[in-house]
Every structure is written in C-alpha cells, then in structure tokens.
Scaffold this active site. Structure first.
Site, PDB file in Angstrom:
ATOM      1  N   TRP A  34      40.385  57.718  54.142  1.00 26.01           N
ATOM      2  CA  TRP A  34      41.841  57.871  54.036  1.00 26.01           C
ATOM      3  C   TRP A  34      42.244  58.306  52.641  1.00 26.01           C
ATOM      4  O   TRP A  34      43.185  59.086  52.469  1.00 26.01           O
ATOM      5  CB  TRP A  34      42.526  56.553  54.387  1.00 26.01           C
ATOM      6  CG  TRP A  34      44.026  56.590  54.286  1.00 26.01           C
ATOM      7  CD1 TRP A  34      44.901  56.938  55.272  1.00 26.01           C
ATOM      8  CD2 TRP A  34      44.832  56.271  53.134  1.00 26.01           C
ATOM      9  NE1 TRP A  34      46.199  56.858  54.815  1.00 26.01           N
ATOM     10  CE2 TRP A  34      46.184  56.445  53.499  1.00 26.01           C
ATOM     11  CE3 TRP A  34      44.541  55.860  51.844  1.00 26.01           C
ATOM     12  CZ2 TRP A  34      47.232  56.228  52.624  1.00 26.01           C
ATOM     13  CZ3 TRP A  34      45.586  55.637  50.958  1.00 26.01           C
ATOM     14  CH2 TRP A  34      46.907  55.813  51.345  1.00 26.01           C
ATOM     15  N   HIS A  35      41.541  57.818  51.627  1.00 28.23           N
ATOM     16  CA  HIS A  35      41.904  58.127  50.252  1.00 28.23           C
ATOM     17  C   HIS A  35      41.570  59.557  49.858  1.00 28.23           C
ATOM     18  O   HIS A  35      42.150  60.079  48.899  1.00 28.23           O
ATOM     19  CB  HIS A  35      41.227  57.152  49.291  1.00 28.23           C
ATOM     20  CG  HIS A  35      41.937  55.840  49.178  1.00 28.23           C
ATOM     21  ND1 HIS A  35      41.695  54.786  50.040  1.00 28.23           N
ATOM     22  CD2 HIS A  35      42.900  55.407  48.318  1.00 28.23           C
ATOM     23  CE1 HIS A  35      42.477  53.771  49.715  1.00 28.23           C
ATOM     24  NE2 HIS A  35      43.217  54.114  48.679  1.00 28.23           N
ATOM     25  N   GLY A  36      40.657  60.204  50.547  1.00 21.65           N
ATOM     26  CA  GLY A  36      40.371  61.578  50.168  1.00 21.65           C
ATOM     27  C   GLY A  36      39.139  62.137  50.853  1.00 21.65           C
ATOM     28  O   GLY A  36      38.308  61.403  51.397  1.00 21.65           O
TER      29      GLY A  36
ATOM     30  N   PHE B  62      46.586  61.619  47.425  1.00 23.29           N
ATOM     31  CA  PHE B  62      46.164  60.959  48.635  1.00 23.29           C
ATOM     32  C   PHE B  62      47.182  61.085  49.742  1.00 23.29           C
ATOM     33  O   PHE B  62      46.957  60.655  50.826  1.00 23.29           O
ATOM     34  CB  PHE B  62      45.877  59.465  48.351  1.00 23.29           C
ATOM     35  CG  PHE B  62      44.953  59.264  47.192  1.00 23.29           C
ATOM     36  CD1 PHE B  62      43.756  59.940  47.125  1.00 23.29           C
ATOM     37  CD2 PHE B  62      45.299  58.439  46.147  1.00 23.29           C
ATOM     38  CE1 PHE B  62      42.901  59.776  46.067  1.00 23.29           C
ATOM     39  CE2 PHE B  62      44.458  58.259  45.074  1.00 23.29           C
ATOM     40  CZ  PHE B  62      43.259  58.930  45.041  1.00 23.29           C
TER      41      PHE B  62
END
Length: 470
Positions: free
Chosen positions: A318-320, A470
């Site tokens: 999800w963060h990248g 993000f």
C-alpha cells in the site's frame, strides 16, 4: 498545494473560510466540495477527473447495494465496487513497477507508462471502498445525495494524506453540523501545533537526513549512520503526525471530528504497541476490512499468523511500488509474529526500558528499509550501522550530533506525552500562579508557534511532505 505553504496559508485558506462561514446551511457543502476540488486541482488538475470517477462509481454502487440489500445480487455489486477501486489503484500505483519487474526477469523491453502517481489515491480509494463495504454489511446508511457523498470523498483537510475517515463516522455531520467558536478555537490551536511540528521539527531534521543519505557509505561512520536514521525517524513522525494534526484541526473548524492518527508511538514497549499508536486510521482499516474478514485470531494460531503476514504484505505494498516497501512490511510482520509466539510475553516480563530499546531498534531498521530504495543501499546502510563499514565514529558524526543535538532533544520531548502532562498539571492546579501561566500559555504559545512556522516557511528551501508519494 501543501498545508505548509504560503499559497495555502495566505490565499486559499482565508478565502475559503470567509466563503464557508458566510454561506448559510446546505450551501456550506457546495463551498466545501468546490473548494476541495480547487485545492486538489492546484497540483493535479487532470486527476480531479479520476477522483470524481471514484466518487460517482461508489456513489452508484452504494445506491445499488441499498436497493438489493439482502439479495444475491448485493455480493456481486460489492465485488464490482472493490474490483473497480483496486483496478484503478493498482494501475496508477503499480503498473510501471510490474512492467519493470517483467522486463528485468524476462529480458524484455516493454515501454513504461510513466504515469505520475495521483496524489492521495491510496487514501481516498480506501475511504470509498470502506463506504460500499459498510453499506453491504448494513453498518452505514445509503447516501442518496451525490453532493454530500462528494464532500465525504473530496474533503480537502484529509483528502491527500488522511486520516482515513470511515463514512459512518462523519455521516450525520455531512448534512447537519455546527462549528461554534469553541470548536473553531480548538481547531486553530491544533492546526498551529501541527504546522509547527511539520515546519520547525520535521523540515529541519529532514535536512539532516538528506545530508547523511547523500554521503558515501564507504566514508560514513556508524555514529553518522545512527544520527541519520534517527533524523529520518523524527522527520517522518513529525511530518505525518503534524499533517494529521492540521487535518484534524481544520476538520474541527468545519464542524467535523476526524479520528486521531497518532498516539506517541515512540514510547511503545513492543512493536505490537507501536502499530496501535502509529497511523491508527490505516491500521484500523486493515484490521476491519482485511484481518478480521480473513479470520483474525478466531481460527487458530497458525491461521492468525498467516493473516498477520498477509495484512503486512498488503500494508507494505500500500505504501508504494517497490521491493523495499514489501521488505518493510515483511520485516514488521516477522516482529509481530515473534511477539505473538513468545516475544510479547517475554517483553511483558522484562523491565519496560528493555521493551522501549527493542522496539526502537526494530523501528529504526524498518525506517532504513522504508527510506532507501535498493537492496544494495539498504544492506550497505545497515552494515554501517552495525559497525561493519568504516569507523565507529568520526569528526562528521560528532559534528552532526552537536549541530542537531538541541533539536533532537526538542524532538524527543515533543514525541512523548510529557508536554501535555505538564499542561494538564498546570490546568488542574489550584494555585493562582499555575492557572495564570496555563491561561497565558494557552493563548500565546499557539500564536508564537504559528509566527515561527510562517517565518520558517518563508525562509525554507526544504519543505517536502513525505506521504504525498503514497
């Protein structure tokens, strides 16, 4: 448009609030919606259409779920909503990474799409998904007014970096809210403290991290590496928690109550506790919509550990789009699994100081994974921290430690409940001097911090916001 900018503070915000408070009743939602679109379009005019697409798509999915609730078609409608949202999110966030991975593995040369990441897509996508899921579960009412739903999705205070707000938490306030003088005053103070955290602490320690991260690993000492990653740890905390404070403060000024997103995570005595205190709204989202539906801890220890692994793989992704983010998620999954198996009980038995040191070490290693991009950079930096590079300490390390020592002490104090406890004791005190000091500080300190932050913004050449990517 970032909150810590001259354009936002002296142009957008005053004009917006003048219009917002002058317009009566239901007109406030029109002002808030159009103002939020303008705010988003300032940086990404094209991607406003993408956000509107997500808004309209989930609005109509919600209407359909309300019509077919309890029937077999409802599950298909929910699946359609989830697939549309995840397809859009994955396309813009991960398409180029997947093409690069395929090219690298197969020796091909498919061209990259070179799509810029839409700001805030991870946040508003999770918000719209939570709405349709809650409607399907019967935990939220169907919103029949498209404007009100658009306000929920596009609301500028938390649009681009959270907190992630569930629809049911703001449902009643979308069409019936008041922002009295007390709430506005409270919101303004919260905004000032958040702005100060961002500008006065995060930006300054961030410059230290940039300096260290650009050094050659061959010439870096262990002391310098530790100073650098501590700087990043403080930067990301005060950057993100400061932004959350500003968002919550702005929400109060508008008549909304957004959930808290941070609760002094750096005083945690275990990694489990740390993640109950850090980015609370994201952790809550994954727990409610992934971990518990997978079975949580209800289907035995082995299944629970597998669920933790799945959730943290998804949290990392999800963060990248990058292997470092996946490694970051797996690193914390490992720590959480070990705590579930035996380490948590051991930490509870040991002195709390041991848990604090252990947690900080795990978190700092995690920040190395999070902040650096390639496996070579990560392993090299960790090696230097472990003393396997050059010297343990050198003149550069001592210089940076002295140069930023006072700022580090301020950051340490601000990352604990201590300042709040001091204020609380003054407020509860029955002595006239303590009450006078509290009342003076309550009025003067936010104003002083605001002035210092504005001076820092005007003078700053370094004013990023980490979670924009993000």
């Amino acid at each position: 448009m970032v909150f810590s900018s001259v354009v936002f503070l002296f142009r957008f915000l005053p004009l917006f609030f003048i219009l917002y408070y002058l317009v009566p009743g239901r007109g406030k939602n029109i002002v808030l919606f159009l103002g939020s679109l303008f705010f988003y379009a300032w940086g990404e005019p094209v991607y406003v259409l993408l956000m509107l697409f997500s808004t309209v798509t989930d609005y109509f999915h919600g209407r359909l779920l309300g019509r077919f609730r309890g029937k077999g078609a409802a599950k298909a409608i929910l699946l359609s909503s989830v697939l549309v949202n995840l397809t859009v999110l994955c396309f813009f966030k991960y398409a180029d990474f997947l093409i690069q991975t395929i090219n690298s593995a197969a020796g091909t040369s498919f061209p990259l799409l070179a799509l810029p990441l839409p700001i805030g897509i991870s946040f508003y996508t999770f918000q719209t998904m939570s709405y349709t899921i809650d409607v399907y579960r019967g935990e939220a009412k169907v919103q029949k007014n498209l404007l009100d739903f658009g306000v929920y999705v596009a609301m500028f205070p938390q649009l681009i970096a959270g907190p992630i707000v569930k629809y049911r938490d703001v449902e009643s306030r979308l069409h019936n809210r008041k922002a009295g003088l007390e709430a506005v005053s409270r919101g303004m103070k919260r905004f000032c403290f958040g702005l100060a955290k961002k500008v006065l602490i995060a930006n300054n320690v961030g410059e230290l991290w940039v300096t260290v991260s650009e050094m050659s690993l061959r010439e870096m000492s262990a002391l310098t590496a530790w100073v650098g990653i501590l700087a990043f740890a403080f930067q990301i905390y005060f950057d993100f928690s400061g932004y959350s404070d500003m968002a919550i403060g702005l929400g109060e000024m508008l008549g909304f109550r957004f959930p808290e997103n941070f609760n002094y995570p750096y005083i945690s005595a275990s990694v489990t506790e740390f993640w109950r205190r850090w980015h609370i709204s994201l952790g809550s989202w994954f727990r409610e919509y992934v971990y518990i539906p997978l079975g949580g801890n209800r289907k035995g220890r082995a299944r629970q550990l597998l669920n933790i692994l799945v959730v943290w793989m998804l949290t990392g992704i999800w963060h990248g789009a990058g292997w470092s983010f996946l490694m970051w998620g797996l690193w914390f999954a490992l720590a959480l699994v070990l705590e579930k198996l035996f380490l948590g009980r051991l930490l509870a038995w040991l002195p709390k100081a041991v848990g604090l040191v252990y947690t900080m070490l795990v978190v700092l290693v995690g920040w190395v994974l999070f902040s650096l991009e390639t496996p070579g950079q990560i392993t090299g930096y960790l090696g230097v921290m472990a003393g396997m590079g050059g010297s343990l300490a050198d003149a550069d390390g001592f210089y940076l430690a002295r140069q930023y020592g006072v700022l580090f002490l301020i950051a340490v104090a601000a990352a604990t409940p201590l300042p709040g406890r001091v204020v609380g004791e003054l407020r509860k005190s029955g002595t006239g001097a303590a009450i006078a000091l509290y009342r003076f500080g309550e009025k003067v300190i936010p104003a002083v911090l605001l002035l210092l932050a504005i001076a820092g913004i005007v003078d700053a050449s370094y004013n990023p916001f980490l979670y924009f990517r993000f």
